[in-house]
Design an enzyme around this catalytic site. Structure first.
Site, short mmCIF file in Angstrom:
data_model
loop_
_atom_site.label_atom_id
_atom_site.label_comp_id
_atom_site.label_asym_id
_atom_site.label_seq_id
_atom_site.Cartn_x
_atom_site.Cartn_y
_atom_site.Cartn_z
CG ASP A 47 62.73 -56.96 -54.19
OD1 ASP A 47 63.64 -56.36 -54.79
OD2 ASP A 47 61.52 -56.69 -54.33
CE LYS A 63 62.40 -50.70 -53.62
NZ LYS A 63 62.38 -51.63 -54.74
CG MET A 118 56.52 -54.45 -45.25
SD MET A 118 57.80 -55.47 -44.47
CE MET A 118 59.22 -54.42 -44.69
#
Length: 344
Positions: free
Chosen positions: A123, A144, A255
């Protein structure tokens, strides 16, 4: 082993059975060495002629008796011997928590898993910049970003399973910890359903480490005796906001830039006071790390220029960090003054 010498063009003899030595062969080949093989202690099986005097002997611990006599002769004649672990079983998946993005916070188990991997699916939040120095495996970027999934979660799981069924040691390297908003549970379930052996190596979660990088403890004696970790990808319901506001302690949001305004206003509606201190820590442990501190009532405007990856911290522990920072700055001023006086 971590290769720290230049082996380009050097002759390296790798000893050990083919299965046990396959990872070592790949690592030394990737380092530029000219690799020779000796598969049995008596030399009955080797790939072509052996070097008269190799620069290095890489001794893989394959469990076979009889290697020690050969290795002792090498040492007696001044040929360095490096002990190498045997490669693990083929056809399995290891989910690895990569921590907040710096190799300094990788666990020993994570480093070992990367060393032994054939394929690494990684990632963008994992410590991917230095992967070539940690593994000679094939590296596949499946990272992503918000609103843009280069590879869907379902396709990632299919790739992992297919690679393992083809006989590879697969590492799925994720930021933070696989089981803290990392969808590790789904990936384990996919492997189990396909009959692929799978294990999980925990990582240092950014919920604790990123606030720490900014000097913020998530708990502190007589200030906060608990903390709650929340995903910031989607807005919380009014019920969830009410629970959070009533819990007390520290709230950590991962996030959470995209939902920051909704979170701050929702917590105020749920009864949290407007002057509750709040911090936004961007890019923890990465270049450009930045901390923005305000309170619940003003954080939306104060953090207008902030972006993910970021960790939000809400609670009185933010004041603890500010106080500690003030003491640290005062101590630094005293040190500078002392240095100038000693120098005059």
């Amino acid at each position: 082993m971590q290769l720290s010498i230049d082996l380009t063009g050097r002759e390296v003899l790798v000893t050990g059975s083919d299965h046990a030595a396959r990872q070592a062969v790949r690592r030394y080949t990737a380092a530029g060495a000219v690799v020779f093989r000796l598969s049995t202690p008596k030399g009955a099986a080797h790939d072509g002629p052996l070097p008269e005097r190799p620069f290095l002997v890489a001794a893989v611990d394959d469990g076979q008796p009889g290697w020690e006599a050969l290795l002792e002769r090498c040492r007696e004649t001044g040929i360095p011997v490096a002990n190498e672990p045997a490669a693990g079983p083929v056809g399995h998946v290891t989910l690895v928590g990569g921590g907040p993005g710096t190799t300094e916070l990788l666990t020993v188990a994570a480093v070992n898993a990367l060393r032994d991997a054939d394929v690494v699916f990684f990632d963008r939040l994992a410590p991917c910049q230095e992967l070539p120095s940690l593994t000679s495996a094939e590296l596949v970027d499946v990272g992503k970003k918000p609103g843009h999934h280069k590879v869907s979660q379902g396709d990632i799981e299919k790739l992992m399973v297919q690679s393992a069924l083809a006989g590879n040691n697969v590492v799925r390297l994720k930021g933070g910890d696989p089981y803290v908003f990392g969808r590790g549970g789904e990936e384990v379930a996919s492997c189990v359903a396909a009959g692929v052996p799978v294990r999980v190596i925990s990582g240092v979660t950014s919920a604790i480490s990123v606030p720490a990088a900014a000097g913020i403890p998530v708990t502190h004696r007589e200030v906060s005796h608990m903390f709650t970790v929340v995903s910031g990808h989607a807005p919380l319901t009014e019920k969830e906001l009410g629970h959070l506001a009533g819990l007390g302690g520290t709230i950590v949001v991962l996030m959470g830039i995209g939902t920051l305004h909704h979170l701050a206003s929702g917590l105020r509606r749920a009864g949290m006071r407007a002057d509750m201190p709040m911090a936004v820590v961007e890019r923890g442990y990465r270049p450009g790390q930045r901390t923005t501190i305000a309170d619940l009532g003003t954080i939306a405007s104060a953090a207008a220029g902030c972006s993910n990856p970021a960790v939000l911290v809400i609670g009185e522990v933010v004041r603890v960090a500010e106080a500690n920072r003030g003491h640290a700055e005062a101590a630094a001023d005293l040190d500078r003054l002392a240095a100038s006086l000693l120098g005059s």
